[in-house]
Motif scaffolding. Sequence first.
Motif, PDB file in Angstrom:
ATOM      1  N   ASP A   1      11.625   1.553  -8.340  1.00 39.09           N
ATOM      2  CA  ASP A   1      10.174   1.733  -8.225  1.00 39.09           C
ATOM      3  C   ASP A   1       9.537   0.582  -7.460  1.00 39.09           C
ATOM      4  O   ASP A   1       8.709   0.795  -6.567  1.00 39.09           O
ATOM      5  N   THR A   2       9.896  -0.638  -7.812  1.00 33.10           N
ATOM      6  CA  THR A   2       9.315  -1.793  -7.129  1.00 33.10           C
ATOM      7  C   THR A   2       9.736  -1.831  -5.673  1.00 33.10           C
ATOM      8  O   THR A   2       8.933  -2.167  -4.789  1.00 33.10           O
ATOM      9  N   SER A   3      10.980  -1.480  -5.403  1.00 31.87           N
ATOM     10  CA  SER A   3      11.442  -1.431  -4.011  1.00 31.87           C
ATOM     11  C   SER A   3      10.656  -0.393  -3.212  1.00 31.87           C
ATOM     12  O   SER A   3      10.307  -0.619  -2.046  1.00 31.87           O
ATOM     13  N   ALA A   4      10.366   0.744  -3.830  1.00 31.53           N
ATOM     14  CA  ALA A   4       9.551   1.766  -3.174  1.00 31.53           C
ATOM     15  C   ALA A   4       8.132   1.259  -2.939  1.00 31.53           C
ATOM     16  O   ALA A   4       7.522   1.536  -1.900  1.00 31.53           O
ATOM     17  N   ASP A   5       7.603   0.500  -3.893  1.00 25.61           N
ATOM     18  CA  ASP A   5       6.272  -0.095  -3.723  1.00 25.61           C
ATOM     19  C   ASP A   5       6.247  -1.030  -2.525  1.00 25.61           C
ATOM     20  O   ASP A   5       5.266  -1.080  -1.770  1.00 25.61           O
ATOM     21  N   ASP A   6       7.317  -1.782  -2.331  1.00 26.94           N
ATOM     22  CA  ASP A   6       7.401  -2.689  -1.189  1.00 26.94           C
ATOM     23  C   ASP A   6       7.361  -1.915   0.129  1.00 26.94           C
ATOM     24  O   ASP A   6       6.693  -2.324   1.095  1.00 26.94           O
ATOM     25  N   ILE A   7       8.069  -0.795   0.177  1.00 26.91           N
ATOM     26  CA  ILE A   7       8.047   0.035   1.384  1.00 26.91           C
ATOM     27  C   ILE A   7       6.627   0.521   1.656  1.00 26.91           C
ATOM     28  O   ILE A   7       6.152   0.500   2.799  1.00 26.91           O
ATOM     29  N   ARG A   8       5.953   0.952   0.601  1.00 26.06           N
ATOM     30  CA  ARG A   8       4.574   1.444   0.756  1.00 26.06           C
ATOM     31  C   ARG A   8       3.680   0.369   1.349  1.00 26.06           C
ATOM     32  O   ARG A   8       2.863   0.644   2.247  1.00 26.06           O
ATOM     33  N   CYS A   9       3.823  -0.873   0.907  1.00 30.24           N
ATOM     34  CA  CYS A   9       3.013  -1.973   1.435  1.00 30.24           C
ATOM     35  C   CYS A   9       3.304  -2.223   2.909  1.00 30.24           C
ATOM     36  O   CYS A   9       2.387  -2.474   3.699  1.00 30.24           O
ATOM     37  N   VAL A  10       4.563  -2.147   3.289  1.00 31.57           N
ATOM     38  CA  VAL A  10       4.939  -2.373   4.690  1.00 31.57           C
ATOM     39  C   VAL A  10       4.387  -1.265   5.577  1.00 31.57           C
ATOM     40  O   VAL A  10       3.807  -1.531   6.643  1.00 31.57           O
ATOM     41  N   ILE A  11       4.545  -0.026   5.161  1.00 40.19           N
ATOM     42  CA  ILE A  11       4.048   1.092   5.962  1.00 40.19           C
ATOM     43  C   ILE A  11       2.538   1.009   6.122  1.00 40.19           C
ATOM     44  O   ILE A  11       1.994   1.234   7.211  1.00 40.19           O
ATOM     45  N   GLN A  12       1.849   0.651   5.047  1.00 34.68           N
ATOM     46  CA  GLN A  12       0.395   0.542   5.121  1.00 34.68           C
ATOM     47  C   GLN A  12      -0.024  -0.639   5.989  1.00 34.68           C
ATOM     48  O   GLN A  12      -0.944  -0.519   6.809  1.00 34.68           O
ATOM     49  N   ALA A  13       0.647  -1.784   5.835  1.00 31.79           N
ATOM     50  CA  ALA A  13       0.271  -2.977   6.596  1.00 31.79           C
ATOM     51  C   ALA A  13       0.455  -2.779   8.095  1.00 31.79           C
ATOM     52  O   ALA A  13      -0.342  -3.281   8.904  1.00 31.79           O
TER      53      ALA A  13
END
Length: 271
Positions: free
Chosen positions: A74-86
């Motif tokens: 879950d946390t790893s997926a959250d990190d991906i979400r932050c990168v895609i958004q940034a």
Amino acid sequence: MEYYITVEPGVRIYVNDINPQGEKPILFMHGWPANHHLFEYQYNELIQKGYRCIGMDVRGFGKSDKPVYGYDYDTSADDIRCVIQALNLCDLTLLGHSTAGAVAIRYMARYGGYGVSKLVLCAAAAPSLIQRPNFPYGLKEEDVLQIIYNTYQDRPKMLEDFGEMFFYQPVTEPFSRWFWSLGLEAASWATAYVSCAWLYETLFDDMKCINVPTLIMHGIHDEVCKYPLGVAQHKGIKGSEFITFENSGHGLFYDEKDKFNCELMKFVGEK
């Protein structure tokens, strides 16, 4: 261009946007225990063809920050979400190898595939890396426990042993040393904690949530993520395309790199 993207207070993820002016962006997610350099032989070809290649070091590995927490899917997926958004990415192909393939599936389920139009799973550790009562494939639990133990006792030797089972085709000694060095850039605790996650993470339900075109590539000689895992992914992800690599192990992107690169570009879209 290189970035450090803050995903939570005190934790930054390293991203290398190798050809930011290119088209058809691909976010490459490396597997355990390496970093984004694992896809060097994809970058070399794809950037010459005009693709935008984005390499991300997952938390705890490569140049990313190495906290002592956050190694669940879950946390790893959250990190991906932050990168895609940034990076304001859209119409993105998300590519995940090994553990990152599992995390990519979790991302698609957890965030509804935000920003992603196509998914590529190569030698993915899904729906479960280890054997379970309802899933008699994958590694035995004691094999993973041994990896964790070896990580704490002699991580360089563990990495050397893992490298010997990673590729099916012969590699040179310099190449083996290079591959080994990628694992040493990770934090020892991150290496162990991701291994611990293999014991409890499953993605049977997550796969049902994927609703974008999905390409699955898997080597029949894979000793890490056994070939039946790829078969199970194909059955579990509606409308997915499955390509078998007859002469590859876990490192199919190097064992048969010409075929891998060709299939990847064909799936993403010829330029």
